[in-house]
Motif scaffolding. Structure first.
Motif, PDB file in Angstrom:
ATOM      1  N   PHE A   1      46.731  44.962  32.648  1.00 13.70           N
ATOM      2  CA  PHE A   1      45.694  45.951  32.379  1.00 13.70           C
ATOM      3  C   PHE A   1      46.207  47.055  31.469  1.00 13.70           C
ATOM      4  CE2 PHE A   1      43.820  44.122  36.136  1.00 13.70           C
ATOM      5  CZ  PHE A   1      42.477  44.206  35.859  1.00 13.70           C
TER       6      PHE A   1
ATOM      7  N   ARG B   1      33.199  45.654  34.714  1.00 20.67           N
ATOM      8  CA  ARG B   1      33.801  46.855  35.284  1.00 20.67           C
ATOM      9  C   ARG B   1      34.999  47.308  34.482  1.00 20.67           C
ATOM     10  NH1 ARG B   1      32.523  44.935  40.416  1.00 20.67           N
ATOM     11  NH2 ARG B   1      30.759  46.164  41.109  1.00 20.67           N
ATOM     12  N   VAL B   2      35.811  46.346  34.090  1.00 21.54           N
ATOM     13  CA  VAL B   2      37.006  46.699  33.323  1.00 21.54           C
ATOM     14  C   VAL B   2      36.615  47.271  31.961  1.00 21.54           C
ATOM     15  CG1 VAL B   2      39.063  45.724  32.241  1.00 21.54           C
ATOM     16  CG2 VAL B   2      38.432  45.047  34.531  1.00 21.54           C
TER      17      VAL B   2
ATOM     18  N   VAL C   1      35.824  51.198  39.323  1.00 26.52           N
ATOM     19  CA  VAL C   1      36.859  50.245  38.936  1.00 26.52           C
ATOM     20  C   VAL C   1      37.817  49.977  40.082  1.00 26.52           C
ATOM     21  CG1 VAL C   1      38.713  49.762  37.335  1.00 26.52           C
ATOM     22  CG2 VAL C   1      36.683  50.950  36.536  1.00 26.52           C
TER      23      VAL C   1
ATOM     24  N   ARG D   1      38.339  28.816  38.222  1.00 31.52           N
ATOM     25  CA  ARG D   1      39.441  27.850  38.116  1.00 31.52           C
ATOM     26  C   ARG D   1      38.956  26.420  37.891  1.00 31.52           C
ATOM     27  NH1 ARG D   1      39.410  25.631  43.349  1.00 31.52           N
ATOM     28  NH2 ARG D   1      38.598  27.185  44.798  1.00 31.52           N
TER      29      ARG D   1
ATOM     30  N   GLN E   1      40.563  37.998  47.514  1.00 33.40           N
ATOM     31  CA  GLN E   1      41.361  36.921  46.947  1.00 33.40           C
ATOM     32  C   GLN E   1      42.468  36.482  47.899  1.00 33.40           C
ATOM     33  OE1 GLN E   1      43.837  37.781  43.725  1.00 33.40           O
ATOM     34  NE2 GLN E   1      43.534  35.838  42.704  1.00 33.40           N
TER      35      GLN E   1
ATOM     36  N   LEU F   1      33.038  41.522  37.168  1.00 29.21           N
ATOM     37  CA  LEU F   1      34.430  41.976  37.148  1.00 29.21           C
ATOM     38  C   LEU F   1      34.848  42.393  35.744  1.00 29.21           C
ATOM     39  CD1 LEU F   1      36.174  39.376  39.468  1.00 29.21           C
ATOM     40  CD2 LEU F   1      36.130  41.843  39.799  1.00 29.21           C
TER      41      LEU F   1
ATOM     42  N   ASP G   1      30.453  36.319  39.490  1.00 32.40           N
ATOM     43  CA  ASP G   1      31.276  37.456  39.919  1.00 32.40           C
ATOM     44  C   ASP G   1      32.130  37.956  38.769  1.00 32.40           C
ATOM     45  OD1 ASP G   1      30.330  37.563  42.438  1.00 32.40           O
ATOM     46  OD2 ASP G   1      31.976  36.442  43.359  1.00 32.40           O
TER      47      ASP G   1
ATOM     48  N   LEU H   1      42.775  52.615  30.473  1.00 32.50           N
ATOM     49  CA  LEU H   1      42.165  53.143  31.698  1.00 32.50           C
ATOM     50  C   LEU H   1      43.107  54.247  32.166  1.00 32.50           C
ATOM     51  CD1 LEU H   1      41.368  49.907  33.765  1.00 32.50           C
ATOM     52  CD2 LEU H   1      39.683  51.496  32.871  1.00 32.50           C
TER      53      LEU H   1
ATOM     54  N   VAL I   1      44.012  47.519  27.987  1.00 29.94           N
ATOM     55  CA  VAL I   1      42.838  48.380  27.985  1.00 29.94           C
ATOM     56  C   VAL I   1      43.233  49.776  28.426  1.00 29.94           C
ATOM     57  CG1 VAL I   1      42.118  47.759  30.323  1.00 29.94           C
ATOM     58  CG2 VAL I   1      40.412  48.521  28.694  1.00 29.94           C
TER      59      VAL I   1
ATOM     60  N   HIS J   1      38.535  43.220  45.613  1.00 28.63           N
ATOM     61  CA  HIS J   1      38.771  41.894  45.100  1.00 28.63           C
ATOM     62  C   HIS J   1      40.142  41.360  45.526  1.00 28.63           C
ATOM     63  CE1 HIS J   1      37.414  38.674  42.653  1.00 28.63           C
ATOM     64  NE2 HIS J   1      38.663  38.513  42.284  1.00 28.63           N
TER      65      HIS J   1
ATOM     66  N   GLU K   1      39.807  32.764  40.956  1.00 27.35           N
ATOM     67  CA  GLU K   1      39.229  32.375  42.242  1.00 27.35           C
ATOM     68  C   GLU K   1      37.758  32.764  42.366  1.00 27.35           C
ATOM     69  OE1 GLU K   1      40.379  30.517  44.715  1.00 27.35           O
ATOM     70  OE2 GLU K   1      42.195  30.148  43.552  1.00 27.35           O
ATOM     71  N   ALA K   2      37.334  33.745  41.572  1.00 27.81           N
ATOM     72  CA  ALA K   2      35.964  34.229  41.692  1.00 27.81           C
ATOM     73  C   ALA K   2      35.011  33.321  40.925  1.00 27.81           C
ATOM     74  CB  ALA K   2      35.887  35.653  41.174  1.00 27.81           C
TER      75      ALA K   2
ATOM     76  N   LEU L   1      38.392  46.522  42.337  1.00 30.42           N
ATOM     77  CA  LEU L   1      39.637  45.776  42.147  1.00 30.42           C
ATOM     78  C   LEU L   1      40.334  45.594  43.493  1.00 30.42           C
ATOM     79  CD1 LEU L   1      41.041  47.295  38.853  1.00 30.42           C
ATOM     80  CD2 LEU L   1      40.266  44.965  39.214  1.00 30.42           C
TER      81      LEU L   1
ATOM     82  N   LEU M   1      40.342  39.854  30.335  1.00 32.04           N
ATOM     83  CA  LEU M   1      40.948  40.872  31.181  1.00 32.04           C
ATOM     84  C   LEU M   1      40.013  41.279  32.320  1.00 32.04           C
ATOM     85  CD1 LEU M   1      43.534  42.651  31.328  1.00 32.04           C
ATOM     86  CD2 LEU M   1      42.105  44.468  30.449  1.00 32.04           C
ATOM     87  N   GLY M   2      40.552  41.246  33.537  1.00 32.03           N
ATOM     88  CA  GLY M   2      39.768  41.628  34.704  1.00 32.03           C
ATOM     89  C   GLY M   2      39.173  40.429  35.412  1.00 32.03           C
TER      90      GLY M   2
ATOM     91  N   ASP N   1      38.993  36.742  37.240  1.00 30.25           N
ATOM     92  CA  ASP N   1      39.810  36.179  38.295  1.00 30.25           C
ATOM     93  C   ASP N   1      39.465  34.711  38.484  1.00 30.25           C
ATOM     94  OD1 ASP N   1      41.049  35.421  40.572  1.00 30.25           O
ATOM     95  OD2 ASP N   1      40.445  37.160  41.731  1.00 30.25           O
TER      96      ASP N   1
END
Lengths: 275, 240
Positions: free
Chosen positions: A113, B122-123, A33, B153, A44, B119, B115, A119, A117, A40, B110-111, A37, B105-106, B108
């Motif tokens: 987050f 994973r969350v 995780v 987006r 980004q 993402l 992807d 975590l 959730v 990413h 931009e992705a 992140l 949640l998680g 994005d």
């Protein structure tokens, strides 16, 4: 992942200390995780830029090329040796200081987050750390280039640099736990830490050398952040770190973790309410 | 078998950032008596979101949570998810909780869509390798085709919804928590989605849904918990 799911199923019968330790354990080994992140975050930040994160490398190199010769003259230092010194110093300081300041916001900025959730909380802290390590790695390229032009005096001490880095990471982690937890409740702490770190930039031998402060080395020796930098910097420049530095980081790590566990044990469950 | 057991649970939110000292006199008095900063923490304003709530959820239960806005439905869901730990009382949850409180949640913006599948996975605690195995099915279900190679987006809200829904519902779960029934996209997709959700919920050991739609709750749930001002006012086992 096993560790992560272990921390996910919650059982209230566990003691608060056990829960805190589970969180730290689950967070640390929830690599899947936090690493992604963090990766990413970097991707980004440099989305649609052609050279991407290497902008960091370039701006660090530019900064050093401008500052190195200038400050070498100001401090009447031999240009080559000073350039080597300031390159290593700047890259290390950049990593340590941004990690300390950014860890304040680790929980605050992960509120989405945290509230949606379950975590382990420390996942968010590791995300910040991993992000800064990735940036550090890009800047380290500059160090590699500089050291290949101005090689360290001796090679053997260089092997100690990773050991020093490991000790620094252990310390940064407990500092992160304390700062991120308390910052969630007291929003003045991030501001405070930012300004304190700026102050320390000048107080710590980064631009200047410890030896230049004739007679009173105490300003450096009593400064914990000096040892954070020095324990990695000295080996990279071909010197052995002093026993004082080793002791300082070792003792600080030990006491710091006890302190961080006490804080985290007490306030971990409150963080979701605070963010 | 009891999957979730809550006993006398209290959840209180401390509210910071508003002045508790409304009168100037009070402030001056405190300054004069040399009060320490932070000492007013004892008189902070607290919102009691759940007030000594006790309930049990058994294997196979489909629980519907009803109540007004602010009655504590979402807080109760988050309590079961382990996000909020109670200030008093105890909660015991046996099983892996999958919260559908936020199906994006998680993700994005931009992705790319692809992807974002990873993402989001994973969350939710799913490894990329496992996600890869489900990828074809998810891609197929979204019906987004080549759009999945474009950043999120660029999607319309309906398309984003399809993606979020497809990924979030692709993972089997023990205990499913939902805040409002997922309403997704156009009529054609809605039908597909409803069917998928039904299959997912059928496979789960426990489902808890908070909703304002009473007829929906009645059709989906065998147990209804009614909340009012953070208290359970009524628990009924619906045998319809």
């Amino acid at each position: 992942m096993e560790a992560l799911s272990g921390a996910l199923s919650h059982n209230k019968q566990l003691t608060s200390l056990r829960l805190a330790i589970n969180d730290i354990y689950g967070g640390t080994f929830g690599t899947d995780v936090w690493f992604h992140l963090a990766w990413h975050d970097i991707k980004q930040r440099y989305a649609r830029s052609m050279i991407g994160p290497f902008w960091m490398t370039i701006s660090m190199a530019a900064l050093l090329c401008a500052m190195g010769p200038l400050y070498a003259r100001l401090f009447k230092q031999e240009a080559g040796a000073y350039f080597q010194y300031i390159s290593v110093s700047f890259v290390l300081w950049g990593f340590i200081s941004s990690q300390i300041s950014e860890s304040c916001a680790a929980f605050i900025s992960a509120d989405g987050f945290i509230k949606q959730v379950k975590l382990p909380l420390t996942v968010h802290l590791h995300r910040v750390l991993a992000r800064n390590i990735i940036i550090f790695a890009h800047n380290l390229l500059v160090v590699v280039v500089v050291l290949s032009f101005y090689p360290p005096e001796r090679f053997l001490p260089v092997l100690l640099a990773p050991v020093g880095l490991a000790l620094v990471l252990i310390n940064l982690m407990w500092i992160g736990i304390v700062l991120s937890t308390l910052s969630a409740r007291f929003r003045d702490i991030p501001q405070m830490v930012t300004s304190v770190m700026l102050l320390f930039f000048f107080l710590t031998p980064i631009v200047w050398k410890r030896g230049l402060l004739a007679g009173s080395t105490l300003v450096a020796d009593a400064n914990p952040l000096y040892h954070f930098v020095e324990i990695i910097r000295a080996p990279l420049l071909g010197h052995y770190p002093t026993y004082l530095s080793w002791t300082f980081l070792g003792v600080m790590g030990l006491l710091g973790w006890v302190f961080a566990l006490a804080i985290f044990r007490r306030y971990r469950s409150r963080v979701a309410y605070w963010v | 078998m009891t999957v979730i057991r809550a006993r006398d649970v209290v959840v209180e939110f401390p509210i910071y950032g508003i002045s508790t000292s409304r009168s100037i006199k009070k402030v001056i008095m405190r300054a004069a008596t040399g009060g320490v900063l932070g000492r007013d923490s004892s008189e902070r304003i607290v919102v009691k979101a759940l007030d000594s709530v006790s309930f049990e959820v058994h294997e196979g239960d489909r629980v519907g949570l009803v109540g007004h806005n602010g009655s504590g439905k979402s807080t109760l869901l988050r309590l079961v998810a382990g996000i909020y730990e109670p200030s008093a009382g105890s909660v015991e949850v046996n099983g892996r909780v999958s919260s559908m409180l936020d199906i994006f949640l998680g993700m994005d913006l931009e992705a790319t869509g692809l992807d974002n599948i990873y993402l989001r996975g994973r969350v939710m605690g799913v490894r990329p390798q496992e996600m890869r195995a489900k990828l074809d099915e998810i891609v197929d279900f979204t019906g987004l085709g080549d759009y999945l190679h474009l950043p999120l987006r660029t999607y319309s809200s309906g398309m984003a919804m399809r993606l979020g829904f497809a990924v979030s519902t692709s993972i089997d779960a023990d205990i499913i928590l939902m805040d409002e029934w997922l309403n997704v996209g156009d009529a054609e997709f809605m039908e597909k989605a409803t069917h998928r959700l039904d299959t997912l919920l059928d496979g789960a050991r426990v489902v808890i849904i908070a909703s304002h739609d009473l007829s929906l709750i009645k059709s989906q749930c065998n147990k209804i918990i009614r909340l009012e001002h953070g208290k359970i006012v009524n628990t009924s086992a619906d045998t319809a």
